[in-house]
Design a protein around this motif. Structure first.
Motif, PDB file in Angstrom:
ATOM      1  N   HIS A 148       5.484  -5.607  -8.469  1.00  0.00           N
ATOM      2  CA  HIS A 148       5.046  -4.722  -7.515  1.00  0.00           C
ATOM      3  C   HIS A 148       5.403  -5.439  -6.264  1.00  0.00           C
ATOM      4  CE1 HIS A 148       0.491  -4.569 -10.300  1.00  0.00           C
ATOM      5  NE2 HIS A 148       1.934  -3.918 -10.668  1.00  0.00           N
ATOM      6  N   ILE A 149       5.864  -6.584  -5.574  1.00  0.00           N
ATOM      7  CA  ILE A 149       6.323  -6.937  -4.189  1.00  0.00           C
ATOM      8  C   ILE A 149       7.429  -6.574  -4.425  1.00  0.00           C
ATOM      9  CG2 ILE A 149       7.913  -9.018  -3.273  1.00  0.00           C
ATOM     10  CD1 ILE A 149       6.237 -10.443  -5.073  1.00  0.00           C
ATOM     11  N   MET A 150       8.235  -5.841  -5.327  1.00  0.00           N
ATOM     12  CA  MET A 150       9.887  -4.871  -4.654  1.00  0.00           C
ATOM     13  C   MET A 150       9.218  -3.331  -4.851  1.00  0.00           C
ATOM     14  SD  MET A 150      12.508  -6.250  -7.750  1.00  0.00           S
ATOM     15  CE  MET A 150      11.558  -6.145  -8.995  1.00  0.00           C
ATOM     16  N   VAL A 151       8.227  -2.752  -5.920  1.00  0.00           N
ATOM     17  CA  VAL A 151       7.638  -1.620  -5.260  1.00  0.00           C
ATOM     18  C   VAL A 151       7.115  -1.774  -3.953  1.00  0.00           C
ATOM     19  CG1 VAL A 151       6.331   0.729  -5.830  1.00  0.00           C
ATOM     20  CG2 VAL A 151       7.226  -1.059  -7.385  1.00  0.00           C
ATOM     21  N   ALA A 152       6.459  -2.457  -3.666  1.00  0.00           N
ATOM     22  CA  ALA A 152       5.380  -2.966  -2.444  1.00  0.00           C
ATOM     23  C   ALA A 152       6.442  -2.996  -1.251  1.00  0.00           C
ATOM     24  CB  ALA A 152       4.628  -3.768  -2.185  1.00  0.00           C
ATOM     25  N   ILE A 153       7.730  -3.097  -1.471  1.00  0.00           N
ATOM     26  CA  ILE A 153       8.427  -3.379  -0.259  1.00  0.00           C
ATOM     27  C   ILE A 153       8.847  -1.755   0.045  1.00  0.00           C
ATOM     28  CG2 ILE A 153      10.937  -3.985   0.784  1.00  0.00           C
ATOM     29  CD1 ILE A 153       9.956  -6.845  -0.971  1.00  0.00           C
ATOM     30  N   ILE A 154       9.916  -1.329  -0.701  1.00  0.00           N
ATOM     31  CA  ILE A 154      10.078   0.076  -0.535  1.00  0.00           C
ATOM     32  C   ILE A 154       8.304   0.974  -0.492  1.00  0.00           C
ATOM     33  CG2 ILE A 154      12.379  -0.106  -2.040  1.00  0.00           C
ATOM     34  CD1 ILE A 154      10.417   1.414  -4.269  1.00  0.00           C
ATOM     35  N   LEU A 155       8.060   0.967  -0.621  1.00  0.00           N
ATOM     36  CA  LEU A 155       6.336   1.488  -0.339  1.00  0.00           C
ATOM     37  C   LEU A 155       6.242   1.107   1.256  1.00  0.00           C
ATOM     38  CD1 LEU A 155       3.696   3.108  -0.546  1.00  0.00           C
ATOM     39  CD2 LEU A 155       3.106   1.311  -1.035  1.00  0.00           C
ATOM     40  N   VAL A 156       6.316   0.014   1.995  1.00  0.00           N
ATOM     41  CA  VAL A 156       6.073  -0.277   3.327  1.00  0.00           C
ATOM     42  C   VAL A 156       6.768   0.224   3.869  1.00  0.00           C
ATOM     43  CG1 VAL A 156       5.635  -2.390   5.189  1.00  0.00           C
ATOM     44  CG2 VAL A 156       4.665  -2.345   2.301  1.00  0.00           C
ATOM     45  N   LEU A 157       8.190   0.058   3.525  1.00  0.00           N
ATOM     46  CA  LEU A 157       9.556   0.632   4.267  1.00  0.00           C
ATOM     47  C   LEU A 157       9.476   2.325   4.613  1.00  0.00           C
ATOM     48  CD1 LEU A 157      12.772  -1.442   2.368  1.00  0.00           C
ATOM     49  CD2 LEU A 157      11.493  -1.198   4.974  1.00  0.00           C
ATOM     50  N   ALA A 158       9.302   2.958   3.465  1.00  0.00           N
ATOM     51  CA  ALA A 158       8.927   4.219   3.054  1.00  0.00           C
ATOM     52  C   ALA A 158       8.680   4.606   4.369  1.00  0.00           C
ATOM     53  CB  ALA A 158       8.880   4.757   1.786  1.00  0.00           C
ATOM     54  N   VAL A 159       6.583   4.149   4.379  1.00  0.00           N
ATOM     55  CA  VAL A 159       5.461   4.485   6.099  1.00  0.00           C
ATOM     56  C   VAL A 159       5.675   4.252   6.997  1.00  0.00           C
ATOM     57  CG1 VAL A 159       3.310   4.167   5.664  1.00  0.00           C
ATOM     58  CG2 VAL A 159       4.407   4.639   3.987  1.00  0.00           C
ATOM     59  N   ARG A 160       6.410   3.218   7.107  1.00  0.00           N
ATOM     60  CA  ARG A 160       7.101   2.996   8.288  1.00  0.00           C
ATOM     61  C   ARG A 160       8.112   3.365   9.215  1.00  0.00           C
ATOM     62  NH1 ARG A 160       5.068  -1.898  10.802  1.00  0.00           N
ATOM     63  NH2 ARG A 160       7.604  -2.440  11.641  1.00  0.00           N
ATOM     64  N   LEU A 208      -5.826   3.213  17.112  1.00  0.00           N
ATOM     65  CA  LEU A 208      -4.538   2.850  17.770  1.00  0.00           C
ATOM     66  C   LEU A 208      -4.074   3.873  18.000  1.00  0.00           C
ATOM     67  CD1 LEU A 208      -4.273  -0.256  13.860  1.00  0.00           C
ATOM     68  CD2 LEU A 208      -5.022  -0.355  17.045  1.00  0.00           C
ATOM     69  N   LYS A 209      -2.891   3.666  18.585  1.00  0.00           N
ATOM     70  CA  LYS A 209      -1.903   4.879  18.737  1.00  0.00           C
ATOM     71  C   LYS A 209      -0.853   4.648  17.693  1.00  0.00           C
ATOM     72  CE  LYS A 209      -2.373   4.274  24.002  1.00  0.00           C
ATOM     73  NZ  LYS A 209      -1.897   4.262  25.184  1.00  0.00           N
ATOM     74  N   ASN A 210      -1.114   3.705  17.495  1.00  0.00           N
ATOM     75  CA  ASN A 210       0.343   3.982  16.047  1.00  0.00           C
ATOM     76  C   ASN A 210      -0.430   3.197  14.815  1.00  0.00           C
ATOM     77  OD1 ASN A 210       2.897   3.229  14.818  1.00  0.00           O
ATOM     78  ND2 ASN A 210       4.303   3.533  16.438  1.00  0.00           N
ATOM     79  N   TYR A 211       0.189   3.264  13.567  1.00  0.00           N
ATOM     80  CA  TYR A 211      -0.117   3.246  12.670  1.00  0.00           C
ATOM     81  C   TYR A 211       1.001   1.493  11.879  1.00  0.00           C
ATOM     82  CZ  TYR A 211       3.395   5.595  10.326  1.00  0.00           C
ATOM     83  OH  TYR A 211       4.920   6.209   9.443  1.00  0.00           O
ATOM     84  N   ARG A 212       1.832   2.495  12.632  1.00  0.00           N
ATOM     85  CA  ARG A 212       3.101   1.348  11.753  1.00  0.00           C
ATOM     86  C   ARG A 212       2.828  -0.419  11.470  1.00  0.00           C
ATOM     87  NH1 ARG A 212       5.823   5.564  13.979  1.00  0.00           N
ATOM     88  NH2 ARG A 212       7.226   6.318  12.327  1.00  0.00           N
ATOM     89  N   PRO A 213       2.006  -1.630  12.465  1.00  0.00           N
ATOM     90  CA  PRO A 213       1.325  -2.546  12.629  1.00  0.00           C
ATOM     91  C   PRO A 213       0.341  -2.585  11.588  1.00  0.00           C
ATOM     92  CG  PRO A 213       1.634  -1.746  14.723  1.00  0.00           C
ATOM     93  CD  PRO A 213       1.710  -0.271  14.208  1.00  0.00           C
ATOM     94  N   LEU A 214       0.148  -1.881  10.789  1.00  0.00           N
ATOM     95  CA  LEU A 214      -0.873  -2.148   9.506  1.00  0.00           C
ATOM     96  C   LEU A 214      -0.350  -1.888   8.129  1.00  0.00           C
ATOM     97  CD1 LEU A 214      -4.088   0.281  10.731  1.00  0.00           C
ATOM     98  CD2 LEU A 214      -3.920  -1.618  11.457  1.00  0.00           C
ATOM     99  N   THR A 215       0.532  -1.502   8.212  1.00  0.00           N
ATOM    100  CA  THR A 215       1.548  -1.373   7.017  1.00  0.00           C
ATOM    101  C   THR A 215       2.002  -2.638   6.432  1.00  0.00           C
ATOM    102  OG1 THR A 215       3.473  -0.935   7.858  1.00  0.00           O
ATOM    103  CG2 THR A 215       3.046   1.136   7.315  1.00  0.00           C
ATOM    104  N   LEU A 216       2.494  -4.014   7.187  1.00  0.00           N
ATOM    105  CA  LEU A 216       2.954  -4.772   6.517  1.00  0.00           C
ATOM    106  C   LEU A 216       1.426  -5.458   5.779  1.00  0.00           C
ATOM    107  CD1 LEU A 216       5.006  -6.609   5.204  1.00  0.00           C
ATOM    108  CD2 LEU A 216       4.771  -7.956   7.809  1.00  0.00           C
ATOM    109  N   PRO A 217       0.472  -5.936   6.834  1.00  0.00           N
ATOM    110  CA  PRO A 217      -0.357  -6.403   5.946  1.00  0.00           C
ATOM    111  C   PRO A 217      -1.572  -5.809   4.976  1.00  0.00           C
ATOM    112  CG  PRO A 217      -0.872  -5.919   8.554  1.00  0.00           C
ATOM    113  CD  PRO A 217       0.744  -5.722   8.155  1.00  0.00           C
ATOM    114  N   LEU A 218      -1.956  -4.459   5.198  1.00  0.00           N
ATOM    115  CA  LEU A 218      -1.650  -3.675   3.919  1.00  0.00           C
ATOM    116  C   LEU A 218      -0.785  -3.534   2.907  1.00  0.00           C
ATOM    117  CD1 LEU A 218      -3.572  -0.879   6.567  1.00  0.00           C
ATOM    118  CD2 LEU A 218      -4.514  -2.751   5.264  1.00  0.00           C
ATOM    119  N   GLY A 219       0.445  -3.309   2.906  1.00  0.00           N
ATOM    120  CA  GLY A 219       0.919  -3.672   2.119  1.00  0.00           C
ATOM    121  C   GLY A 219       1.162  -4.895   0.628  1.00  0.00           C
ATOM    122  N   MET A 220       0.967  -6.134   2.176  1.00  0.00           N
ATOM    123  CA  MET A 220       0.814  -7.103   1.196  1.00  0.00           C
ATOM    124  C   MET A 220      -0.806  -6.985   0.315  1.00  0.00           C
ATOM    125  SD  MET A 220       1.610  -9.939   4.030  1.00  0.00           S
ATOM    126  CE  MET A 220       1.250 -11.295   3.144  1.00  0.00           C
TER     127      MET A 220
END
Length: 365
Positions: A123-135, A302-314
């Protein structure tokens, strides 16, 4: 700004194809065969026809509100506060489905590919590539989908050709034996898994796709292509494994690949074909997560969604580990919870929005 991202008609069609297939070809044949037995493939054909009506509803909303995401459509129709509340319900569902798809990916990998690996690491490995893709943004996701779809098609053709010698036509006989009630239940399940859940694509349909009217046709054609893949996969699993074995397997599509044996030379290639399933599961998860992050950022102003990707990914990693305590709970959720939840929060909400658009603003001429 994120909203300036644009993708082509072809790229959008590719996203629709992979989203429609998603985890359906890996998980659904078992569920469909459980209720409809050897007639599960018939239920698939019916559900694709009904799904076109759902897509027609969603694309109509998109055309009525150009340059707006689904969250912005809510606020436009219902006002700021009621619109935000309805959007929160919608985003809660998409976020939960991101977690559930990650659960399916982790379960598949630990059961079939990496049995000695702790599921939390998967799950952690999948979440890493998931967050990277969305960012990286929608344009990068769409370009990646173009490449992934080529690999998917090649692997799918290999599966169909190599498993065809194992087909036994008796496995789908007698045809039309199942009663109407279980057949309809199967149809509803599949309609929810593919077209109804694709409401999240309205987060990009009106704002990010060039030539909106042509994008409507791409939405339809992408869904039909994805639906054909689901029909062929379901039909093959029943023809090769039989309805009873298909219903008893957690991942009948993977079991189907294990049956490949050409001249005692081409065999044991199911691990390679697993790439096909992971591609479709991953793209569906990415689109759910992208829609969730973008929608939450718009609800919060918010003007940009990217700051949300890491906490939501966790948070996704944590929830995906506890969302289903066991397999029995997961099966109960798939049939008795997620289906009415999707129909209520996604399909009925879209219908309500269309009705409000008609009577409040006279947008349909």
């Amino acid at each position: 700004m994120v909203m300036n991202e644009k993708i082509s008609i072809r790229q959008f069609r590719n996203l629709v194809i992979l989203f429609t297939i998603g985890d359906s070809i890996l998980v659904l044949p078992s569920l469909l065969a459980f209720y409809s037995k050897q007639d599960a493939w018939i239920a698939c054909i019916i559900s694709v026809g009904i799904g076109l009506l759902v897509i027609a509803l969603y694309t109509k909303l998109g055309l009525l509100f150009p340059n707006m995401t689904f969250v912005q459509m809510n606020e436009k129709l219902f006002g700021k506060w009621i619109g935000k509340c309805t959007s929160i319900f919608f985003l809660t569902v998409t976020f939960l489905y991101t977690c559930s798809v990650m659960y399916y990916a982790g379960k598949f990998m630990t059961m079939q590919i990496l049995p000695d690996t702790p599921i939390v690491m998967i799950h952690i490995m999948v979440a890493i590539i998931l967050v990277l893709a969305v960012r990286l943004g929608l344009e990068v996701i769409a370009r990646a989908a173009e490449i992934f779809l080529v690999f998917f098609i090649i692997l799918f053709i290999i599966l169909v050709i190599f498993v065809s010698p194992q087909i036994d036509i008796k496995n789908i006989q007698p045809v039309f034996e199942v009663e109407l009630k279980p057949l309809l239940r199967t149809v509803i399940i599949l309609v929810v898994y593919a077209p109804v859940d694709s409401l999240v694509l309205l987060m990009i349909f009106s704002t990010s796709v060039n030539e909106l009217k042509k994008a409507r046709k791409a939405y339809f054609s992408g869904f039909v292509i994805g639906g054909i893949v689901i029909i062929i996969t379901t039909l093959l699993t029943i023809l090769v494994l039989g309805a009873d074995q298909t219903a008893s397997q957690a991942f009948p599509g993977y079991t189907l690949a294990q049956k490949i044996n050409v001249g005692n030379f081409v065999q044991r290639i199911e691990a390679i074909l697993a790439i096909m399933w992971f591609i479709s599961i991953y793209l569906k998860m990415v689109l759910f997560f992208y829609g969730s992050c973008l929608g939450i950022s718009q609800v919060l102003g918010l003007k940009n969604y990217r700051p949300l990707t890491l906490p939501l990914g966790m948070l996704i990693v944590i929830l995906s580990l506890i969302i289903f305590p066991n397999n029995a709970y997961q099966q109960e959720w798939d049939v008795n919870t997620s289906v009415p939840l999707s129909i209520t929060v996604e399909l009925f909400l879209a219908l309500l929005m269309l009705v409000v658009a008609i009577f409040r603003k006279g947008l349909i001429k």
